[in-house]
Design a protein around this motif. Structure first.
Motif, mmCIF file in Angstrom:
data_model
loop_
_atom_site.group_PDB
_atom_site.id
_atom_site.type_symbol
_atom_site.label_atom_id
_atom_site.label_comp_id
_atom_site.label_asym_id
_atom_site.label_seq_id
_atom_site.Cartn_x
_atom_site.Cartn_y
_atom_site.Cartn_z
ATOM 1 N N LYS A 14 0.849 -1.211 0.000
ATOM 2 C CA LYS A 14 0.000 0.000 0.000
ATOM 3 C C LYS A 14 0.879 1.253 0.000
ATOM 4 C CE LYS A 14 1.078 1.380 4.252
ATOM 5 N NZ LYS A 14 1.874 2.437 4.630
ATOM 6 N N GLU A 20 -0.533 10.109 6.869
ATOM 7 C CA GLU A 20 0.241 9.285 7.804
ATOM 8 C C GLU A 20 0.585 10.104 9.043
ATOM 9 O OE1 GLU A 20 1.212 10.840 4.837
ATOM 10 O OE2 GLU A 20 2.357 9.080 4.160
ATOM 11 N N VAL A 23 -3.139 10.502 11.171
ATOM 12 C CA VAL A 23 -4.246 9.537 11.253
ATOM 13 C C VAL A 23 -4.222 8.785 12.585
ATOM 14 C CG1 VAL A 23 -2.999 7.605 10.130
ATOM 15 C CG2 VAL A 23 -5.468 7.771 9.886
ATOM 16 N N VAL A 24 -3.046 8.614 13.162
ATOM 17 C CA VAL A 24 -2.944 7.944 14.477
ATOM 18 C C VAL A 24 -3.648 8.799 15.531
ATOM 19 C CG1 VAL A 24 -1.292 7.136 16.243
ATOM 20 C CG2 VAL A 24 -0.763 6.836 13.815
ATOM 21 N N ALA A 155 -1.098 1.481 16.217
ATOM 22 C CA ALA A 155 -1.376 1.535 14.775
ATOM 23 C C ALA A 155 -2.788 2.058 14.545
ATOM 24 C CB ALA A 155 -1.222 0.154 14.167
ATOM 25 N N GLY A 157 -4.652 1.601 11.941
ATOM 26 C CA GLY A 157 -5.488 0.671 11.175
ATOM 27 C C GLY A 157 -5.463 0.966 9.687
ATOM 28 N N VAL A 158 -4.849 2.090 9.292
ATOM 29 C CA VAL A 158 -4.880 2.427 7.863
ATOM 30 C C VAL A 158 -4.086 1.417 7.035
ATOM 31 C CG1 VAL A 158 -2.942 4.097 7.926
ATOM 32 C CG2 VAL A 158 -4.701 4.296 6.173
ATOM 33 N N THR A 198 8.602 1.905 12.055
ATOM 34 C CA THR A 198 7.431 2.764 12.254
ATOM 35 C C THR A 198 7.208 3.039 13.742
ATOM 36 O OG1 THR A 198 6.506 1.777 10.285
ATOM 37 C CG2 THR A 198 4.968 2.957 11.666
ATOM 38 N N VAL A 202 6.306 6.682 15.158
ATOM 39 C CA VAL A 202 5.009 6.967 15.801
ATOM 40 C C VAL A 202 5.244 7.530 17.209
ATOM 41 C CG1 VAL A 202 2.915 5.867 16.727
ATOM 42 C CG2 VAL A 202 3.689 5.319 14.415
ATOM 43 N N GLY A 282 4.210 6.812 4.522
ATOM 44 C CA GLY A 282 4.410 5.824 5.587
ATOM 45 C C GLY A 282 4.994 6.497 6.818
ATOM 46 N N GLY A 283 5.781 5.744 7.555
ATOM 47 C CA GLY A 283 6.269 6.240 8.843
ATOM 48 C C GLY A 283 7.343 7.307 8.762
#
Ligand code: MEV
Length: 323
Positions: A14, A20, A23-24, A155, A157-158, A198, A202, A282-283
């Motif tokens: 993905k 990114e 969204v968390v 996470a 969930g995306v 990640t 995060v 991404g991260g």
């Protein structure tokens, strides 16, 4: 009753177009499946190999190989695909059975391309085929998401939703809906070659929000309006406007501390070669950059990103993707 033969399941990678990290913390995100990046998993009843976890470096086909056994988390207690597989087994009432899973993964790990979520989805699918068990999207999502939480700490969930999706998605707070658009543009994905983790990224972003909650709220509200406006651009085919929003989101990610000098150089090279917008995906802290281009400019943008240090690039046409 379970079969004894080897069974295979697969999943794809993905890319997160926008959202990114924020969204968390509750904003929406827009993500796309990348069918060119795939993982195949095979499952067989545990043969007493006792292999807790084994990872081999990529071969000439750029495939990573992983092997693990369910019920055996000794070496890597945070290995998402094993945790996902065990979650699915327990939902089928088979938590005490042992299975060997082998994966051939064409998705570079730790680059923000969904490698861990896709491996988890492929492992669960392989087990479902082997055991002739039901495996709907809810079970897949719950299993993959449990693995993602263990691997990443927290996470959204995306990733789990995007690797299970059949087209672009609009994601927020655990749920995803298709985001239909018809768009004559190309995304160039470029791998900077580093695999940061990640979990660390995060945690770093979380510490920014903890340090100044009010500034964090303002930033999240700005990010939400940007992502909502970008969904409108996608629906109406406004590629220049969308590109500008990607670059604005890169500025947010930079502010959150997850861009790096290597990413900045690849982003700048893409822009100089005519990209409409570019950002990490991404991260961050390494991993991949994505650039939006008009299709005729894609090859030149990919070349410029390689010259700027990217190890590998992929072109993904957005045209017809949501059909
Ligand atoms: C990682 O692909 C995306 C992050 O937003 C983490 C998450 O959403 O769980 C960094």
């Amino acid at each position: 009753m379970r079969a004894s033969a080897l069974r295979i399941g697969s999943a794809h990678g993905k890319a997160i177009l926008l959202g990114e990290h924020t969204v968390v913390h509750g904003t929406p995100a827009i993500a796309l499946p990348v069918p060119a990046l795939t993982v195949h998993a095979s499952a067989r009843p545990g043969a007493g190999s006792g292999c807790a976890h084994e990872a081999s470096p990529p071969d000439q086909a750029d495939e990573w190989k992983y092997r693990f056994q369910t019920g055996n988390g000794a070496d890597r207690p945070d290995f998402g695909p094993r945790i996902a597989a065990e979650r699915a087994l327990s939902s089928w009432g088979l938590a005490d059975e042992v299975f060997d899973i082998t994966m051939r993964c064409g998705i570079p790990p730790g680059r923000g391309l969904g490698s861990s979520a896709a491996c988890a989805a492929a492992a669960v699918r392989a087990l479902a085929v082997l055991l002739d068990q039901p495996c709907d999207d809810d079970l897949l999502y719950e299993s993959v998401q449990r693995g993602e939480n263990a691997a990443h700490g927290r996470a959204s969930g995306v990733d789990a939703r995007a690797v299970l999706a059949r087209g672009p998605i609009w994601f927020q707070r655990g749920t995803a809906r298709p985001l239909p658009f018809d768009f004559d543009a190309t995304l160039v994905l470029a791998d900077t070659g580093s695999a940061p983790g990640t979990r660390e990224a995060v945690a770093l972003v979380g510490s920014h929000f903890d340090a100044d909650a009010r500034a964090g709220e303002r930033l999240l509200s700005f990010a939400t309006s940007l992502i909502e406006a970008a969904a409108g651009d996608l629906r109406t085919g406004r590629s220049e406007a969308l590109g500008a929003k990607l670059s604005q989101f890169q500025a947010i990610l930079d502010q959150l501390g997850v861009s790096t000098p290597e990413i900045d150089v690849v982003v700048a090279a893409a822009m100089s070669a005519g990209a409409l917008g570019a950002k990490l995906t991404g991260g961050g802290l390494g991993g991949c950059v994505l650039a939006l281009t008009h299709p005729p400019a894609a090859a030149g943008v990919a070349h410029a990103m390689s010259e700027a240090g990217a190890r590998r690039t992929w072109a993904l046409s957005l045209e017809g993707m949501a059909r």
